[in-house]
Design an enzyme around this catalytic site. Structure first.
Site, PDB file in Angstrom:
ATOM      1  N   SER A 119     -32.922  -3.917  14.709  1.00 10.78           N
ATOM      2  CA  SER A 119     -33.993  -3.857  13.712  1.00 10.78           C
ATOM      3  C   SER A 119     -34.175  -5.202  13.033  1.00 10.78           C
ATOM      4  CB  SER A 119     -33.619  -2.817  12.651  1.00 10.78           C
ATOM      5  OG  SER A 119     -34.499  -2.882  11.550  1.00 10.78           O
ATOM      6  N   TYR A 143     -27.933   0.348   6.308  1.00  8.66           N
ATOM      7  CA  TYR A 143     -28.671   0.580   7.552  1.00  8.66           C
ATOM      8  C   TYR A 143     -28.725  -0.713   8.381  1.00  8.66           C
ATOM      9  CZ  TYR A 143     -32.577   0.863  10.751  1.00  8.66           C
ATOM     10  OH  TYR A 143     -33.355   0.759  11.872  1.00  8.66           O
ATOM     11  N   LYS A 147     -26.784  -1.981  12.078  1.00  8.59           N
ATOM     12  CA  LYS A 147     -27.474  -2.555  13.236  1.00  8.59           C
ATOM     13  C   LYS A 147     -26.849  -3.906  13.609  1.00  8.59           C
ATOM     14  CE  LYS A 147     -30.385   0.675  14.182  1.00  8.59           C
ATOM     15  NZ  LYS A 147     -30.286   1.406  15.452  1.00  8.59           N
TER      16      LYS A 147
END
Ligand code: WQD
Length: 324
Positions: A119, A143, A147
């Site tokens: 991402s 988050y 990643k």
């Protein structure tokens, strides 16, 4: 020559599954259906499993054997930024634990090619508006951290063994390649705007005093079908890439502001929209646009669709879903 698609019943994964099916390539899906929908799979074989569970490596081993898997595209993960801030440990277990189990099985089976769903969140709040893959990676929430840790794990595993990995850093994904594959969850600007319209609410604009074209936040919106094609493009080129691990931005290279997105929805849906200005959302960079020249150079991929087609397809898919 089967491709395993983890999270293949999800919004982006299902687009890749359908492209693989259209290309006549054997595919098997692993998904826990926590957010995915079996109805998107068009009959592709599904093994229902939670990748973060203790028995996942063994169960994956059987899937690899039975289906003669030789490549993996890994989507299965959690993606709500807010939840990652509230429940970081659970988040790491899901996203990093799931990948750890997958890697155990990949290495045991001798599978070579992996494409990883990363991402633009790995960049955090960069002080430049257009980022290439060498920009500093400083995620600002768990988050984005999961990643980035995933990328590190794959990079290190690829250096130590015979893996070849491409990590795709998605910018702002939206739209639908097929009407039945729209994103049903209102987590991102385009789906949030459509959801609020249906509920008779005005879309919210988080700040209009950013140093951008009209003061609202600028992002690089990429059509989910273009994004799905990027996975196949890099998978087909993995053998030719110099480094065993490579990260690629996936975006259009063009930015659109919140107000421009709202205006496109207004046009495509044929309604008039009066957005409501509210305070800035903490952690939002003013402008984040991909330099996507690397994936074009290495894999010959570039986005074909622009904002108008993204929004047209999102509105069509939204209508289709609500009419069912
Ligand atoms: C886009 C723009 C908002 C909602 C996040 C994650 C990223 C990825 C995609 C994965 C910003 C503005 C939004 C609203 C608004 N996650 N906005 N009103 O923040 O760029 O990226 O989602 O699935 O990792 O960080 O996307 O769609 O939330 O916001 O004005 O109601 O729209 O401020 O400028 P973002 P987004």
């Amino acid at each position: 020559m089967t491709v395993l698609v983890t999270g293949g019943a999800g919004y982006i994964g299902a687009h890749v599954v359908r492209l693989l099916q259209e290309a006549g390539r054997p595919v098997v899906v692993v998904d826990d259906l926590s957010t995915g929908d079996e109805g998107r799979l068009g009959g592709a074989p599904l093994v229902r499993m939670d990748l973060s569970a203790a028995d996942a490596p063994a169960r994956l081993g059987s899937v690899f054997d039975e289906h003669e898997v030789d490549a993996v595209i890994h989507f299965a993960a959690k993606k709500e930024v807010g939840v990652s801030v509230e429940r970081p440990t659970w988040y790491y277990r899901q996203n990093v634990g799931g990948l750890t189990n997958l890697l155990d099985a990949v290495e045991a089976a001798g599978v070579r090619d992996v494409v990883f769903s990363s991402s633009a969140a790995v960049y955090g709040m960069p002080d430049i508006s257009r980022v290439d893959e060498d920009a500093e990676t400083l995620p600002i929430n768990p988050y984005g951290e999961t990643k980035l840790v995933g990328e590190w794990m794959l990079r290190d595993a690829s250096r130590a063994g015979r893996l070849r990995v491409a990590a795709l850093r998605y910018f702002n994904v939206a739209g639908a390649g097929w009407d039945d594959l729209g994103d049903p969850v209102a987590l991102n600007l385009v789906t949030i705007v459509l959801d609020r319209l249906h509920r008779g609410l005005r879309p919210l604009v988080y700040g209009d005093d950013y140093p951008t074209v009209d003061g609202t936040g600028v992002r690089d919106y990429v059509h989910v079908l273009d994004l799905a094609r990027a996975h196949l493009a890099v998978l087909d080129r993995l053998g030719e890439v110099d480094e065993p691990f490579e990260a690629f931005n996936v975006g259009t290279g063009h930015g659109a502001s919140v107000l421009q997105v709202v205006r496109e929805v207004e046009r495509a849906a044929g309604v008039s929209i009066e957005p409501e200005l509210v305070a800035r959302r903490p952690g939002d960079p003013a402008e984040l646009v991909a330099d996507a020249s690397k994936i074009q150079r290495v894999a010959g991929w570039r986005a074909e669709y622009g904002l108008e087609q993204i929004i047209d397809s999102a509105v069509r898919a939204d209508r289709f879903r609500r009419s069912r």
